[in-house]
Motif scaffolding. Structure first.
Motif, mmCIF file in Angstrom:
data_model
loop_
_atom_site.group_PDB
_atom_site.id
_atom_site.type_symbol
_atom_site.label_atom_id
_atom_site.label_comp_id
_atom_site.label_asym_id
_atom_site.label_seq_id
_atom_site.Cartn_x
_atom_site.Cartn_y
_atom_site.Cartn_z
ATOM 1 N N ARG A 17 0.837 -1.198 0.000
ATOM 2 C CA ARG A 17 0.000 0.000 0.000
ATOM 3 C C ARG A 17 0.872 1.249 0.000
ATOM 4 N N ALA A 18 0.338 2.339 -0.532
ATOM 5 C CA ALA A 18 1.079 3.600 -0.630
ATOM 6 C C ALA A 18 0.670 4.530 0.499
ATOM 7 N N ILE A 19 1.672 5.136 1.137
ATOM 8 C CA ILE A 19 1.416 6.119 2.196
ATOM 9 C C ILE A 19 1.847 7.492 1.686
ATOM 10 N N ILE A 20 0.906 8.412 1.644
ATOM 11 C CA ILE A 20 1.137 9.743 1.081
ATOM 12 C C ILE A 20 1.037 10.784 2.187
ATOM 13 N N ALA A 111 -11.067 6.049 16.600
ATOM 14 C CA ALA A 111 -12.277 6.604 15.992
ATOM 15 C C ALA A 111 -12.393 6.291 14.503
ATOM 16 N N ARG A 112 -11.316 5.797 13.898
ATOM 17 C CA ARG A 112 -11.354 5.459 12.472
ATOM 18 C C ARG A 112 -10.589 4.155 12.254
ATOM 19 N N LEU A 113 -11.191 3.232 11.500
ATOM 20 C CA LEU A 113 -10.542 1.957 11.210
ATOM 21 C C LEU A 113 -10.032 1.962 9.778
ATOM 22 N N ILE A 114 -8.717 1.813 9.635
ATOM 23 C CA ILE A 114 -8.121 1.728 8.304
ATOM 24 C C ILE A 114 -8.230 0.279 7.852
ATOM 25 N N ARG A 115 -8.984 0.059 6.806
ATOM 26 C CA ARG A 115 -9.314 -1.285 6.360
ATOM 27 C C ARG A 115 -8.117 -1.979 5.710
ATOM 28 N N PRO A 116 -8.052 -3.314 5.803
ATOM 29 C CA PRO A 116 -6.922 -4.060 5.205
ATOM 30 C C PRO A 116 -6.798 -3.843 3.700
ATOM 31 N N GLU A 117 -7.927 -3.622 3.017
ATOM 32 C CA GLU A 117 -7.893 -3.486 1.558
ATOM 33 C C GLU A 117 -7.524 -2.089 1.079
ATOM 34 N N THR A 118 -7.325 -1.159 1.990
ATOM 35 C CA THR A 118 -6.981 0.216 1.606
ATOM 36 C C THR A 118 -5.639 0.260 0.894
ATOM 37 N N ARG A 119 -5.617 0.822 -0.309
ATOM 38 C CA ARG A 119 -4.399 0.884 -1.118
ATOM 39 C C ARG A 119 -3.641 2.189 -0.924
ATOM 40 N N TYR A 120 -4.356 3.266 -0.636
ATOM 41 C CA TYR A 120 -3.738 4.582 -0.496
ATOM 42 C C TYR A 120 -4.109 5.156 0.874
ATOM 43 N N ILE A 121 -3.100 5.487 1.665
ATOM 44 C CA ILE A 121 -3.330 6.111 2.959
ATOM 45 C C ILE A 121 -2.815 7.540 2.893
ATOM 46 N N LEU A 122 -3.724 8.489 3.039
ATOM 47 C CA LEU A 122 -3.381 9.913 2.973
ATOM 48 C C LEU A 122 -3.211 10.422 4.394
ATOM 49 N N VAL A 123 -1.965 10.659 4.789
ATOM 50 C CA VAL A 123 -1.658 11.143 6.135
ATOM 51 C C VAL A 123 -1.521 12.656 6.069
ATOM 52 N N GLU A 124 -2.305 13.368 6.876
ATOM 53 C CA GLU A 124 -2.226 14.832 6.808
ATOM 54 C C GLU A 124 -1.840 15.409 8.163
ATOM 55 N N GLY A 125 -0.924 16.407 8.129
ATOM 56 C CA GLY A 125 -0.483 17.021 9.368
ATOM 57 C C GLY A 125 0.524 18.130 9.148
ATOM 58 N N ASN A 126 0.685 18.962 10.167
ATOM 59 C CA ASN A 126 1.579 20.123 10.065
ATOM 60 C C ASN A 126 3.038 19.735 9.876
ATOM 61 N N PHE A 142 7.093 7.601 3.989
ATOM 62 C CA PHE A 142 6.171 8.114 2.981
ATOM 63 C C PHE A 142 6.648 7.752 1.574
ATOM 64 N N ASP A 143 5.706 7.299 0.747
ATOM 65 C CA ASP A 143 6.027 6.997 -0.655
ATOM 66 C C ASP A 143 5.948 8.240 -1.527
ATOM 67 N N PHE A 144 5.218 9.219 -1.061
ATOM 68 C CA PHE A 144 5.008 10.441 -1.845
ATOM 69 C C PHE A 144 4.628 11.533 -0.862
ATOM 70 N N SER A 145 5.105 12.749 -1.100
ATOM 71 C CA SER A 145 4.824 13.844 -0.167
ATOM 72 C C SER A 145 4.332 15.081 -0.907
ATOM 73 N N ILE A 146 3.378 15.761 -0.280
ATOM 74 C CA ILE A 146 2.769 16.965 -0.839
ATOM 75 C C ILE A 146 2.875 18.067 0.215
ATOM 76 N N PHE A 147 3.244 19.258 -0.213
ATOM 77 C CA PHE A 147 3.249 20.414 0.685
ATOM 78 C C PHE A 147 2.303 21.457 0.125
ATOM 79 N N ILE A 148 1.426 21.979 0.985
ATOM 80 C CA ILE A 148 0.463 23.002 0.569
ATOM 81 C C ILE A 148 1.050 24.372 0.862
ATOM 82 N N ASP A 149 1.245 25.145 -0.180
ATOM 83 C CA ASP A 149 1.889 26.458 -0.074
ATOM 84 C C ASP A 149 0.831 27.558 -0.091
#
Length: 202
Positions: A17-20, A111-126, A142-149
Motif C-alpha cells: 500500500r502507498a502512504i502519502i 475513531a477510524r478503522l483503516i481497512r486491510p484493503e486500503t491501497r492509499y493512505i493519505l496522512v495529513e499534518g503540520n 512516505f512513498d510520496f509527499s505533498i506540501f500546501i503552499d
C-alpha cells in the motif's frame, strides 16, 4: 488536481500500500485537500489518517505546562504517531487510528478503522515534512509527499476565522493566533524538507 491524483494512482501499481504525506502549516487546507484527493481516487481504495489525532490530552498538556502551545510539535505523541505509521505500512489487518474532534478540543481514540484493503493512505499534518528531529525521521515512511503552499497573510486570516467559528471572541481568537498558531506556521515554513509535489494556493 488531475496531475496530483495521477501521480498518486501510479503508486498503486506496487504490491504494498502507498502512504502519502499531505503537509502544510496550520490553516493551509490539509483536511480539505486530503478529503478531496481521497474522493477522486478509485472508490474504496483510499482513507485519510489525520496527525491531529495524536494531540496530547489537555490534562497532559496542563501537567507539562504546554497548554498554551497546543499544536506545537512537542504537544503531540510523536512516538505513538510513528508506531502507528509503521503499523499502517506493515500490518495486513485493520488498524484503528485516533481522530481529533476540534469542537470539543479532544482526540477520540480508535475513531477510524483503516481497512486491510486500503491501497492509499493519505496522512495529513503540520509536521510531516519538518526538517527537525525527530520529525525528520518520518520521511522514509512516505512513498510520496505533498506540501500546501499558502501565503502567510492568508493563513492568518483563516486561523482567526477558525477560532471565531468555534465561538471565541475576536480578541481571544487574535491573541491565540498571534501567540501560538503563527509560531507554528513560521516553524513549518522555515524548516521543511523538499516535497515531491507542491500544491499552490489559488
Amino acid at each position: 488536481m488531475n496531475e496530483l491524483v495521477s501521480r498518486i494512482v501510479e503508486l498503486g501499481d506496487h504490491e504494498r500500500r502507498a502512504i502519502i504525506a499531505i503537509a502544510g502549516p496550520p490553516g493551509s487546507g490539509k483536511s480539505f485537500l486530503s478529503e478531496r484527493t481521497c474522493n477522486l481516487l478509485p472508490p474504496g481504495s483510499a482513507q485519510v489518517v489525520p496527525m491531529d489525532g495524536f494531540h496530547y490530552d489537555n490534562a497532559i498538556l496542563d501537567e507539562l505546562g504546554l497548554r498554551n502551545r497546543k499544536g506545537a510539535p512537542e504537544t503531540f505523541d510523536f512516538d505513538g504517531f510513528e508506531t502507528n505509521l509503521k503499523r499502517l505500512r506493515h500490518d495486513t489487518n485493520g488498524v484503528a487510528v485516533p481522530v481529533f474532534d476540534r469542537p470539543i478540543d479532544l482526540s477520540r481514540a480508535s475513531a477510524r478503522l483503516i481497512r486491510p484493503e486500503t491501497r492509499y493512505i493519505l496522512v495529513e499534518g503540520n509536521y510531516l515534512l519538518l526538517g527537525e528531529a525527530p520529525w525528520s525521521g518520518l520521511r522514509p515512511l512516505f512513498d510520496f509527499s505533498i506540501f500546501i503552499d499558502v501565503p502567510r497573510a492568508e493563513l492568518e486570516l483563516r486561523l482567526v476565522k477558525r477560532w471565531l467559528d468555534l465561538g471565541h471572541s475576536e480578541a481571544s481568537a487574535r491573541a491565540w493566533v498571534e501567540n501560538n498558531d503563527l509560531k507554528n506556521v513560521d516553524l513549518v515554513l522555515a524548516s521543511r524538507q523538499r516535497p515531491d509535489f507542491t500544491w499552490h494556493f489559488d
